[in-house]
Design a protein around this motif. Sequence first.
Motif, PDB file in Angstrom:
ATOM      1  N   ILE A 193      31.591  34.610  31.126  1.00  0.00           N
ATOM      2  CA  ILE A 193      32.122  35.578  31.663  1.00  0.00           C
ATOM      3  C   ILE A 193      32.759  36.477  30.955  1.00  0.00           C
ATOM      4  CG2 ILE A 193      33.471  36.634  33.659  1.00  0.00           C
ATOM      5  CD1 ILE A 193      33.228  33.747  35.011  1.00  0.00           C
ATOM      6  N   LEU A 194      32.346  37.669  30.432  1.00  0.00           N
ATOM      7  CA  LEU A 194      32.960  38.859  29.648  1.00  0.00           C
ATOM      8  C   LEU A 194      34.144  39.366  30.293  1.00  0.00           C
ATOM      9  CD1 LEU A 194      29.714  40.774  28.560  1.00  0.00           C
ATOM     10  CD2 LEU A 194      30.888  38.597  27.299  1.00  0.00           C
ATOM     11  N   ILE A 198      35.064  40.953  34.465  1.00  0.00           N
ATOM     12  CA  ILE A 198      36.389  40.636  34.883  1.00  0.00           C
ATOM     13  C   ILE A 198      37.041  41.769  35.487  1.00  0.00           C
ATOM     14  CG2 ILE A 198      38.712  39.785  34.577  1.00  0.00           C
ATOM     15  CD1 ILE A 198      37.536  37.517  32.932  1.00  0.00           C
ATOM     16  N   ASP A 199      36.878  42.969  34.522  1.00  0.00           N
ATOM     17  CA  ASP A 199      37.350  44.285  34.716  1.00  0.00           C
ATOM     18  C   ASP A 199      36.773  44.704  36.000  1.00  0.00           C
ATOM     19  OD1 ASP A 199      38.941  43.867  32.678  1.00  0.00           O
ATOM     20  OD2 ASP A 199      37.850  45.211  31.232  1.00  0.00           O
ATOM     21  N   LEU A 200      35.529  44.647  36.431  1.00  0.00           N
ATOM     22  CA  LEU A 200      34.796  45.259  37.206  1.00  0.00           C
ATOM     23  C   LEU A 200      34.959  44.505  38.575  1.00  0.00           C
ATOM     24  CD1 LEU A 200      31.124  45.489  35.392  1.00  0.00           C
ATOM     25  CD2 LEU A 200      32.459  47.365  36.343  1.00  0.00           C
ATOM     26  N   LEU A 205      38.798  43.975  43.637  1.00  0.00           N
ATOM     27  CA  LEU A 205      39.829  43.460  44.295  1.00  0.00           C
ATOM     28  C   LEU A 205      41.009  44.346  44.416  1.00  0.00           C
ATOM     29  CD1 LEU A 205      39.433  40.169  41.983  1.00  0.00           C
ATOM     30  CD2 LEU A 205      39.477  40.299  44.682  1.00  0.00           C
ATOM     31  N   SER A 206      41.214  45.392  43.482  1.00  0.00           N
ATOM     32  CA  SER A 206      42.461  46.031  43.484  1.00  0.00           C
ATOM     33  C   SER A 206      42.238  47.038  44.741  1.00  0.00           C
ATOM     34  CB  SER A 206      42.580  47.103  42.403  1.00  0.00           C
ATOM     35  OG  SER A 206      42.811  45.974  41.167  1.00  0.00           O
ATOM     36  N   LYS A 207      41.386  47.420  45.022  1.00  0.00           N
ATOM     37  CA  LYS A 207      40.890  48.268  46.298  1.00  0.00           C
ATOM     38  C   LYS A 207      41.294  47.610  47.335  1.00  0.00           C
ATOM     39  CE  LYS A 207      37.091  50.964  44.512  1.00  0.00           C
ATOM     40  NZ  LYS A 207      35.524  51.055  44.786  1.00  0.00           N
TER      41      LYS A 207
END
Length: 212
Positions: A193-194, A198-200, A205-207
């Motif tokens: 997993i890059l 994780i950022d995407l 999740l932040s939404k």
Amino acid sequence: MYTHEKKVITRGKPLSETGKALIMIHGRGATAGSILSLAEYLPVEDFTLYAPQATNQSWYPYSFMAPASQNQPALDSALELIDSTVQSILEQGISSQNIYLLGFSQGACLTSEYATRHARHYGGLFLFTGGLVGQQLETANYQGDFAGTPVLITTGDPDPHVPVSRVEETVAFMEEQGAVVTKKIYKGRPHTILQEEIDLAAQILSKASANS
């Protein structure tokens, strides 16, 4: 052929406090604890985490591209374990829109298969290197409506386990069922997993945290 004991590890604050659940499905040869460690890199402080544990650390014996019958009864047992986890969360008054599913490798394949058989408006699906299960896809199994569920699906090109073609097929079915899919194919990426993946996932999740 093994079937799975009902073993689910939970982490974080109680569901009654968070109102949001992230179910994390580990890969072949891994553990619930190992996939839970991924949560350290995700904005999930306000989520209750659930990680089912596969008996013998494998959800089904053969490749996800093998004829589905060869992976029975382990495959059905694994799908039932995810379903019982989802149902227990729903029964606590949490809507499906506040349930998120994440899987890596074999766990991503299992998550794809479960979600597409039980399509509903989930908070988000994170399919890190995986796709729908079976030599041929049994389209009659795919029921329901994702109703705009955001889906992140990824693989390497080439990946030793998950061909790009199966990711493309999976995207097509999920979009037909109403999912909003972000597909990422990484040239020459190893089976991992890059940070970008994780950022995407973190964006989705932040939404959730913003809306809670």
